[in-house]
Design a protein around this motif. Structure first.
Motif, PDB file in Angstrom:
ATOM      1  N   TRP A   1      -9.599  66.625   2.850  1.00 52.77           N
ATOM      2  CA  TRP A   1     -10.641  65.622   2.610  1.00 52.77           C
ATOM      3  C   TRP A   1     -10.531  65.163   1.165  1.00 52.77           C
ATOM      4  CZ3 TRP A   1     -11.365  70.819   2.176  1.00 52.77           C
ATOM      5  CH2 TRP A   1     -12.038  71.286   1.041  1.00 52.77           C
ATOM      6  N   THR A   2     -11.240  64.102   0.827  1.00 58.50           N
ATOM      7  CA  THR A   2     -11.162  63.667  -0.570  1.00 58.50           C
ATOM      8  C   THR A   2     -12.505  63.852  -1.241  1.00 58.50           C
ATOM      9  OG1 THR A   2     -11.735  61.401  -0.047  1.00 58.50           O
ATOM     10  CG2 THR A   2      -9.392  61.924  -0.134  1.00 58.50           C
ATOM     11  N   GLU A   3     -12.429  64.106  -2.523  1.00 58.77           N
ATOM     12  CA  GLU A   3     -13.641  64.190  -3.333  1.00 58.77           C
ATOM     13  C   GLU A   3     -13.497  63.264  -4.514  1.00 58.77           C
ATOM     14  OE1 GLU A   3     -15.088  68.087  -4.529  1.00 58.77           O
ATOM     15  OE2 GLU A   3     -15.247  68.593  -2.385  1.00 58.77           O
ATOM     16  N   PRO A   4     -14.565  62.531  -4.829  1.00 60.71           N
ATOM     17  CA  PRO A   4     -14.452  61.598  -5.958  1.00 60.71           C
ATOM     18  C   PRO A   4     -14.302  62.355  -7.279  1.00 60.71           C
ATOM     19  CG  PRO A   4     -16.693  61.653  -5.099  1.00 60.71           C
ATOM     20  CD  PRO A   4     -15.861  62.478  -4.173  1.00 60.71           C
ATOM     21  N   ALA A   5     -13.555  61.770  -8.192  1.00 60.34           N
ATOM     22  CA  ALA A   5     -13.384  62.344  -9.525  1.00 60.34           C
ATOM     23  C   ALA A   5     -12.960  61.205 -10.439  1.00 60.34           C
ATOM     24  CB  ALA A   5     -12.311  63.427  -9.512  1.00 60.34           C
ATOM     25  N   ASP A   6     -13.343  61.246 -11.701  1.00 59.09           N
ATOM     26  CA  ASP A   6     -12.832  60.215 -12.602  1.00 59.09           C
ATOM     27  C   ASP A   6     -11.823  60.755 -13.617  1.00 59.09           C
ATOM     28  OD1 ASP A   6     -14.595  61.462 -14.247  1.00 59.09           O
ATOM     29  OD2 ASP A   6     -15.946  59.746 -14.501  1.00 59.09           O
ATOM     30  N   PHE A   7     -11.604  62.079 -13.565  1.00 63.40           N
ATOM     31  CA  PHE A   7     -10.456  62.592 -14.314  1.00 63.40           C
ATOM     32  C   PHE A   7      -9.938  63.866 -13.673  1.00 63.40           C
ATOM     33  CE2 PHE A   7     -13.972  64.825 -16.321  1.00 63.40           C
ATOM     34  CZ  PHE A   7     -13.459  66.070 -16.663  1.00 63.40           C
ATOM     35  N   VAL A   8      -8.673  64.154 -13.939  1.00 61.33           N
ATOM     36  CA  VAL A   8      -8.036  65.360 -13.411  1.00 61.33           C
ATOM     37  C   VAL A   8      -7.282  66.010 -14.556  1.00 61.33           C
ATOM     38  CG1 VAL A   8      -6.238  66.241 -11.866  1.00 61.33           C
ATOM     39  CG2 VAL A   8      -7.806  64.462 -11.054  1.00 61.33           C
ATOM     40  N   LEU A   9      -7.456  67.304 -14.727  1.00 62.46           N
ATOM     41  CA  LEU A   9      -6.707  68.019 -15.764  1.00 62.46           C
ATOM     42  C   LEU A   9      -5.727  68.972 -15.095  1.00 62.46           C
ATOM     43  CD1 LEU A   9      -9.566  68.909 -18.290  1.00 62.46           C
ATOM     44  CD2 LEU A   9      -8.200  66.828 -18.121  1.00 62.46           C
TER      45      LEU A   9
ATOM     46  N   PRO B   1       3.324  68.951 -10.920  1.00 57.77           N
ATOM     47  CA  PRO B   1       3.684  67.676 -10.304  1.00 57.77           C
ATOM     48  C   PRO B   1       3.061  67.490  -8.926  1.00 57.77           C
ATOM     49  CG  PRO B   1       5.472  69.216 -10.023  1.00 57.77           C
ATOM     50  CD  PRO B   1       4.380  69.955 -10.745  1.00 57.77           C
ATOM     51  N   ILE B   2       1.777  67.161  -8.861  1.00 56.17           N
ATOM     52  CA  ILE B   2       1.226  66.836  -7.548  1.00 56.17           C
ATOM     53  C   ILE B   2       1.276  65.320  -7.399  1.00 56.17           C
ATOM     54  CG2 ILE B   2      -0.253  68.888  -7.607  1.00 56.17           C
ATOM     55  CD1 ILE B   2      -2.623  67.160  -8.033  1.00 56.17           C
ATOM     56  N   PRO B   3       1.405  64.824  -6.172  1.00 56.25           N
ATOM     57  CA  PRO B   3       1.495  63.369  -6.013  1.00 56.25           C
ATOM     58  C   PRO B   3       0.328  62.690  -6.722  1.00 56.25           C
ATOM     59  CG  PRO B   3       1.960  64.454  -3.931  1.00 56.25           C
ATOM     60  CD  PRO B   3       1.510  65.528  -4.890  1.00 56.25           C
ATOM     61  N   GLY B   4       0.636  61.679  -7.501  1.00 60.43           N
ATOM     62  CA  GLY B   4      -0.400  60.947  -8.215  1.00 60.43           C
ATOM     63  C   GLY B   4      -0.648  61.437  -9.627  1.00 60.43           C
ATOM     64  N   TRP B   5       0.124  62.437 -10.090  1.00 61.41           N
ATOM     65  CA  TRP B   5      -0.190  63.004 -11.410  1.00 61.41           C
ATOM     66  C   TRP B   5       0.155  62.078 -12.554  1.00 61.41           C
ATOM     67  CZ3 TRP B   5       3.255  64.872 -15.389  1.00 61.41           C
ATOM     68  CH2 TRP B   5       4.613  64.844 -15.062  1.00 61.41           C
ATOM     69  N   THR B   6       0.883  61.000 -12.269  1.00 68.42           N
ATOM     70  CA  THR B   6       1.218  60.090 -13.362  1.00 68.42           C
ATOM     71  C   THR B   6       0.181  58.966 -13.513  1.00 68.42           C
ATOM     72  OG1 THR B   6       2.679  58.919 -11.842  1.00 68.42           O
ATOM     73  CG2 THR B   6       3.696  60.562 -13.242  1.00 68.42           C
ATOM     74  N   LEU B   7      -0.888  59.002 -12.689  1.00 67.09           N
ATOM     75  CA  LEU B   7      -1.945  57.990 -12.822  1.00 67.09           C
ATOM     76  C   LEU B   7      -2.706  58.176 -14.133  1.00 67.09           C
ATOM     77  CD1 LEU B   7      -3.773  57.993  -9.351  1.00 67.09           C
ATOM     78  CD2 LEU B   7      -2.681  56.030 -10.446  1.00 67.09           C
ATOM     79  N   PRO B   8      -3.136  57.068 -14.755  1.00 69.75           N
ATOM     80  CA  PRO B   8      -4.027  57.201 -15.909  1.00 69.75           C
ATOM     81  C   PRO B   8      -5.292  57.952 -15.479  1.00 69.75           C
ATOM     82  CG  PRO B   8      -3.268  54.935 -15.677  1.00 69.75           C
ATOM     83  CD  PRO B   8      -2.790  55.683 -14.472  1.00 69.75           C
ATOM     84  N   GLY B   9      -5.755  58.851 -16.336  1.00 72.29           N
ATOM     85  CA  GLY B   9      -6.916  59.663 -15.976  1.00 72.29           C
ATOM     86  C   GLY B   9      -6.502  61.080 -15.631  1.00 72.29           C
ATOM     87  N   VAL B  10      -5.193  61.291 -15.444  1.00 74.76           N
ATOM     88  CA  VAL B  10      -4.694  62.653 -15.271  1.00 74.76           C
ATOM     89  C   VAL B  10      -4.130  63.091 -16.612  1.00 74.76           C
ATOM     90  CG1 VAL B  10      -3.148  64.189 -14.006  1.00 74.76           C
ATOM     91  CG2 VAL B  10      -4.045  62.138 -12.888  1.00 74.76           C
TER      92      VAL B  10
ATOM     93  N   ALA C   1      -5.414  71.332  -4.355  1.00 76.51           N
ATOM     94  CA  ALA C   1      -5.396  69.874  -4.539  1.00 76.51           C
ATOM     95  C   ALA C   1      -4.080  69.357  -3.996  1.00 76.51           C
ATOM     96  CB  ALA C   1      -5.528  69.535  -6.015  1.00 76.51           C
ATOM     97  N   LEU C   2      -4.137  68.481  -2.991  1.00 76.20           N
ATOM     98  CA  LEU C   2      -2.885  67.984  -2.412  1.00 76.20           C
ATOM     99  C   LEU C   2      -2.364  66.762  -3.152  1.00 76.20           C
ATOM    100  CD1 LEU C   2      -3.433  68.299   1.445  1.00 76.20           C
ATOM    101  CD2 LEU C   2      -2.315  69.874  -0.130  1.00 76.20           C
ATOM    102  N   ALA C   3      -3.288  65.925  -3.637  1.00 75.66           N
ATOM    103  CA  ALA C   3      -2.847  64.695  -4.296  1.00 75.66           C
ATOM    104  C   ALA C   3      -3.989  64.101  -5.101  1.00 75.66           C
ATOM    105  CB  ALA C   3      -2.370  63.683  -3.270  1.00 75.66           C
ATOM    106  N   VAL C   4      -3.610  63.345  -6.121  1.00 72.37           N
ATOM    107  CA  VAL C   4      -4.588  62.569  -6.874  1.00 72.37           C
ATOM    108  C   VAL C   4      -4.537  61.154  -6.321  1.00 72.37           C
ATOM    109  CG1 VAL C   4      -5.308  61.769  -9.143  1.00 72.37           C
ATOM    110  CG2 VAL C   4      -4.125  63.970  -8.911  1.00 72.37           C
ATOM    111  N   GLU C   5      -5.692  60.592  -6.010  1.00 69.96           N
ATOM    112  CA  GLU C   5      -5.740  59.263  -5.410  1.00 69.96           C
ATOM    113  C   GLU C   5      -6.300  58.267  -6.407  1.00 69.96           C
ATOM    114  OE1 GLU C   5      -4.521  59.332  -2.465  1.00 69.96           O
ATOM    115  OE2 GLU C   5      -4.803  61.435  -1.874  1.00 69.96           O
ATOM    116  N   GLY C   6      -5.849  57.016  -6.284  1.00 74.05           N
ATOM    117  CA  GLY C   6      -6.408  55.973  -7.130  1.00 74.05           C
ATOM    118  C   GLY C   6      -5.467  54.799  -7.213  1.00 74.05           C
ATOM    119  N   GLY C   7      -6.012  53.626  -7.592  1.00 70.22           N
ATOM    120  CA  GLY C   7      -5.187  52.435  -7.744  1.00 70.22           C
ATOM    121  C   GLY C   7      -4.600  52.405  -9.144  1.00 70.22           C
ATOM    122  N   ASP C   8      -5.455  52.015 -10.110  1.00 67.80           N
ATOM    123  CA  ASP C   8      -4.992  51.931 -11.489  1.00 67.80           C
ATOM    124  C   ASP C   8      -5.331  53.183 -12.266  1.00 67.80           C
ATOM    125  OD1 ASP C   8      -4.285  49.391 -10.857  1.00 67.80           O
ATOM    126  OD2 ASP C   8      -6.194  48.537 -11.527  1.00 67.80           O
ATOM    127  N   CYS C   9      -6.248  53.968 -11.726  1.00 67.54           N
ATOM    128  CA  CYS C   9      -6.601  55.211 -12.410  1.00 67.54           C
ATOM    129  C   CYS C   9      -7.179  56.171 -11.373  1.00 67.54           C
ATOM    130  CB  CYS C   9      -7.602  54.943 -13.533  1.00 67.54           C
ATOM    131  SG  CYS C   9      -9.134  54.277 -12.919  1.00 67.54           S
TER     132      CYS C   9
END
Ligand SMILES: Cc1cc2nc3c(=O)[nH]c(=O)nc-3n(C[C@H](O)[C@H](O)[C@H](O)COP(=O)(O)OP(=O)(O)OC[C@H]3O[C@@H](n4cnc5c(N)ncnc54)[C@H](O)[C@@H]3O)c2cc1C
Ligand SMILES: Cc1cc2nc3c(=O)[nH]c(=O)nc-3n(C[C@H](O)[C@H](O)[C@H](O)COP(=O)(O)OP(=O)(O)OC[C@H]3O[C@@H](n4cnc5c(N)ncnc54)[C@H](O)[C@@H]3O)c2cc1C
Ligand code: FES
Lengths: 403, 105, 394
Positions: A274-282, A118-127, A246-254
């Motif tokens: 810092w942030t790094e771009p990613a389009d999916f998180v497992l 359960p990291i912040p943002g784990w319920t975003l689509p793409g995780v 990983a502290l958090a997953v960032e994103g609006g809709d995904c």
């Protein structure tokens, strides 16, 4: 609606359940196989590994197991088992969505489930959980994206990383999860590193760079972490970044990015995130035996970290503390699919004996031997401490439910 | 990198906005707040008061997290989230006699 | 232990013990509340949260329920968010044969000054459009309210603690200590003694077991009830609906229903919750102390609900659970002093109404202990009223 009666009801049509149904049906018993999935096979569908010079192809195993069933096996697919009541004497009532069934013996073979991180943002689509990504890719040929980050150093994560890098994923990094009260079971980062090193010690290809770091010497973990390259190590094409969390997953809709932070050799945060771009998180949070039905059925259980959690205590022939109720496969602890098949066979014979059939001595020997072999050849351990946990489970079982 | 630097403020703050129970959208912060507000000292009570673990998946996803949280607070979680039948949701219409299906062959 | 003894020990942290503790600590009394398990872990966390007058016999029982509703309204402001609402409640009729008794019921309640109404066919279906077309009418009680029972218990305890009460979970009471005919405190299973001037036993269905060593026998028995919870999704109206037959089951009167509905004493309760699910109830049976839900009972409850809400066939059951109502032979709780042991009180036996009657019960025990005048006659609640039945049960 009077429920139909069977000699044996098998709950879960994964490798364990199918193997047991094969033994029972070929011995002439009336068998019902129930699974909530629309097709039999369980987790097998998502599996494909190289095993030395051979290949383990889960889909092929499903074919083999299903074609080994004697004709007349009854199926209830897309059907969940809600509860198990009654006893061997009156017959177990297996409560199904849409009617019920009665079995003189019941096998619980419902497998394992993934534990989230359960990291912040784990319920975003793409995780996704790693196992879900494995299913998407193996079952449907849908890659999760192109640029991804795996959080958590569970062995399944490494296996899946390897599969995905051959599947259109361009870059993949593996980082540590942030400490949280809700994942206290994972331990501190140094404890997670220690476990990883322990697993790497007897491990397949993915772990070799990690194992090399230790130079085969115990007590080197702390030193190794101090020397750990900031950019990570290449492991089968992925970057294994043990000194990042990983502290958090960032994103609006995904998923759009992941916030990362370095940690020092003691596992404490060091420097600004810092942030790094990613389009999916497992998320690789680990696996745990699915315990709902074993708990509900009231069989005696015990907690074993090395087996992945709470599991029923069973005799060597996989009978639980309730006469007529058997268990096989990952409900007994997370191990490989071949182990599940061997356990299914053993439980199948155990059920034949319970139903009054005679089991030739060489059958037992064969089934027990196959289990031993499958364990010896396991491609990797899902949890550290598996061997020790198995011994404790055996000893506790022997004391509580018999040999 | 590699040298212990100053810890950023983010590092000190626990991830209170991390969702623990997805089905009922209960974040870690809400669980901590409920525990403090009601002086809860038991996982079943925490579950019933916050609904964490009571969602559609019946705790299949969040149960290990809630149990871990309970252990980290020194509570014994065993039995608190005990599975109760039905273990899976079922359609109410199935109790009607017309819906009794023939067995699959 | 500290030098100063607590003045009152309350045994049982269900809704009743919590309400007693709240009243006493608000009046400045030093109270220690003990429970053998987690707080609120008994029947008060395996129940619904209806605070009803609609189903009470006209006269004494309705008056007691009304008093409790009014008290609760006062308390609600102090207790914070306990999901307290006052939507009123409805009793739907299953057939034309229930019309006569239902109208008579409304008349009797109105004679007692309650604002009940009989709703004719059109109005019934306007208020409850999801009801089956053949429901001939309904009864309406405007003052009935509802709350979240566990939040209620937790809030009562939080406020009591704030006012100085001690609350001890996982501390089973092994004995009630009596010295020279007076209650002197309790002994806990771990050997700790809690000294007190008064002891209140509010242990729900376990009350007889707590009192038995003193030779006090009470005919309180566990009457098991199941509830069904739906998944979130479409709901079947915003108002709480029960069936008129509920009263028949409750008082053992005649009713014509399918065999499993009869066997498990099932009567419709439909209650939409704030979380977006709905709750269906309920059953009434004597089945020992077992709270493992029985799938056959859950099915019977759903079957009964479909009789009134055919559209619910498309809804989904998420879970079911069961609790033990502390039943008494005359359906009236036991609230008052134990004859022969000064300073010992019982507050138990609220059957299916403990949530609703907790406020008035707390008030009454407070009045006994503080020697204030109770707001209603207490003879019907007396501990000693069961002499004959006790002989039978013993
Ligand atoms: C995500 C994941 C990935 C894995 N990857 C690998 C891998 O790569 N290699 C490997 O060797 N092992 C892997 N494993 C371990 C794997 O589970 C075993 O190898 C093997 O599949 C276990 O077999 P099983 O029969 O015990 O359970 P499963 O194969 O999991 O089958 C259980 C079946 O029970 C059904 N079921 C569950 N509950 C109910 C219910 N209440 N009613 C009806 N049906 C129900 C499920 O639908 C499922 O079909 C993985 C496990 C998981 C969870
Ligand atoms: C399905 C169902 C639905 C219901 N719906 C409603 C409703 O809508 N409205 C309503 O008003 N009522 C309802 N009720 C009834 C209500 O739940 C009960 O009347 C009420 O909860 C009883 O509260 P209690 O405090 O007396 O008992 P409990 O809540 O059972 O508390 C008794 C406590 O005593 C403790 N205890 C026992 N022995 C010892 C010991 N030796 N030492 C220390 N502690 C001990 C127990 O651990 C327990 O916590 C319902 C009940 C059921 C079963
Ligand atoms: S994630 Fe908590 S109930 Fe589903």
């Amino acid at each position: 609606m009077s429920p139909k009666r069977f000699d044996a009801v098998v709950v879960g049509a994964g490798p364990a359940g199918l193997a047991a149904a094969g033994v029972l049906s070929r011995a002439g018993y009336a068998v019902l196989v129930v699974d909530e999935a629309p097709v039999p096979g369980g987790r097998l569908w998502a599996q494909w590994h190289r095993l030395g010079s051979t290949v383990w192809d889960g889909a092929h195993e499903v074919d083999r197991l299903v074609s080994a069933l004697a004709p007349g096996v009854q199926w209830r697919l897309s059907t969940s088992v809600e509860a198990i009541a009654g006893s061997a004497a009156e017959g177990f009532q297996v409560d199904l969505a849409r009617g019920g069934a009665v079995g003189r013996a019941v096998l619980l073979a419902t497998g394992a489930a993934e534990v989230p991180l359960p990291i912040p943002g784990w319920t975003l689509p793409g995780v996704l959980a790693v196992g879900a990504a494995q299913t998407l890719w193996k079952g449907w040929h849908i890659p999760p994206g192109r640029r991804g980050i795996i959080v958590g150093t569970n062995p399944l994560g490494f296996a899946v990383a390897q599969e995905l890098l051959g599947a259109g994923v361009e870059s993949l990094a593996i980082v540590m999860p942030p400490p949280s009260m809700a994942t206290a079971h994972l331990g501190s980062l140094p404890q997670q590193w220690d476990r990883l090193f322990e697993l790497a010690a007897g491990a397949p290809r993915w772990a070799q760079p990690v194992a090399r770091l230790l130079h085969g010497r115990a007590g080197w973990q702390r030193m190794a972490m101090r020397l750990y390259p900031p950019g990570g190590l290449a492991v089968s094409g992925a970057r294994l970044q043990l000194r990042r969390q990983a502290l958090a997953v960032e994103g609006g809709d995904c998923v759009e990015a992941v916030t990362l932070q370095s940690v020092d050799a003691a596992g404490l945060p060091a420097g600004a995130p810092w942030t790094e771009p990613a389009d999916f998180v497992l998320l690789a949070g680990g696996l745990r035996p699915l315990g709902e039905l074993t708990a509900q059925a009231g069989v005696q259980r015990g907690h074993y970290d090395g087996l992945g959690g709470e599991v029923p205590l069973v005799t060597a022939r996989l009978a639980t503390s309730r006469a007529g109720l058997f268990a096989a496969g990952n409900v007994l602890g997370v191990e490989s699919a071949r182990v599940a098949i061997a356990q299914g066979r053993l439980a199948g014979w155990g059920m034949v004996a319970h139903l009054g059939g005679s089991v030739p001595a060489d059958r037992w020997r064969e089934a027990e031997g196959a289990l031993e072999l499958a364990r010896r050849d396991a491609p990797f351990a899902f949890q550290p401490g598996l061997g020790a946990a198995r011994l404790r489970h055996r000893a506790d079982s022997e004391r509580e439910v018999g040999p | 990198m590699g040298v212990a630097g100053a810890r950023g403020p983010e590092a000190a703050a626990p991830a209170v906005d991390a969702v623990i129970c997805r089905c009922e959208a209960v974040a870690l912060g809400a669980l901590v707040a409920a525990r403090n507000a009601w002086a809860i000292d038991d996982l079943r009570q925490l579950k019933l008061l916050t609904r964490a673990g009571m969602g559609m998946c019946q705790g299949r996803v969040c149960q290990p997290l809630l149990e871990s949280l309970a252990r980290s607070w020194g509570w014994d979680p065993s039995g608190a989230l005990a599975a109760r039948p039905p273990t899976r949701p079922w359609a109410m219409g199935q109790v009607l006699p017309e819906s009794s299906e023939p067995e699959h062959g | 232990m500290t030098g100063r003894a607590p003045q009152v020990v309350v045994v049982g942290a269900g809704v009743i013990g919590a309400a007693v503790t709240y009243v006493l600590s608000s009046a400045g009394v030093r109270v220690t509340l003990v429970d053998r398990g987690p707080l609120g872990g008994g029947t008060s966390s395996r129940c619904d949260g209806n605070v009803l007058v609609i189903d009470k016999d006209p006269g004494y029982q309705a008056e007691m329920a009304m008093l409790s509703q009014n008290l609760l309204r006062e308390w609600a402001g102090d207790l914070g968010d306990i999901e307290y609402r006052r939507p009123g409640s409805y009793l739907a009729l299953a057939g034309e044969d229930e019309e006569e008794p239902a109208r008579a019921w409304v008349d009797a309640q109105c004679r007692e000054g309650l604002a009940f109404r009989y709703l004719e066919y059109e109005e019934t279906h306007r208020v409850m459009p999801d009801l089956a077309a053949d429901v001939p009418g309904s009864v309406y009680s405007p003052t009935d309210s509802t709350l979240n029972p566990l939040a209620y218990v937790a809030a009562l305890l939080a406020k009591s603690r704030h006012r100085g009460a001690q609350v001890r979970a996982r501390s089973p009471v092994a004995e009630i200590r009596v010295e020279q005919g007076r209650a002197a405190g309790v002994g806990l299973a771990d050997g700790t003694a809690l000294v007190a001037d008064a002891v209140v036993v509010a242990a729900g269905v376990w009350t007889p077991a707590v009192l038995a060593p003193l030779g006090v026998r009470l005919p309180i028995r566990p009457r098991r009830g199941h509830l069904v919870v739906s998944t979130k999704g479409p709901r079947y109206g915003d108002v709480k609906v029960m069936e008129f037959g509920y009263l028949m089951a409750k008082f053992g009167r005649e009713r014509v229903v399918p065999p499993d509905v009869e066997r498990f004493g099932v009567a419709l309760v439909y209650e939409p919750t704030r979380a977006g699910n709905f709750v269906l109830g309920s059953s009434r049976e004597f089945a020992g102390m077992d709270t493992e839900p029985d799938p056959a009972v859950l099915h019977a409850i759903v079957k009964r609900a479909l009789r009134f809400y055919p559209g619910m066939a498309r809804a989904t059951v998420l879970r079911g659970f069961a609790g033990l109502r502390p039943w008494t032979p005359d359906h009236v709780p036991v609230v008052g002093p134990v004859p022969g042991v000064e300073g010992l009180y019982v507050a138990a036996g609220h059957e299916g109404d403990g949530i609703g009657l907790a406020a008035v019960t707390g008030r009454l025990i407070g009045d006994f202990i503080l020697e204030r005048t109770p707001p209603l006659p207490v003879a019907p609640l007396a501990v000693g009223r069961f002499q004959e039945e006790t002989a039978e049960w013993a």
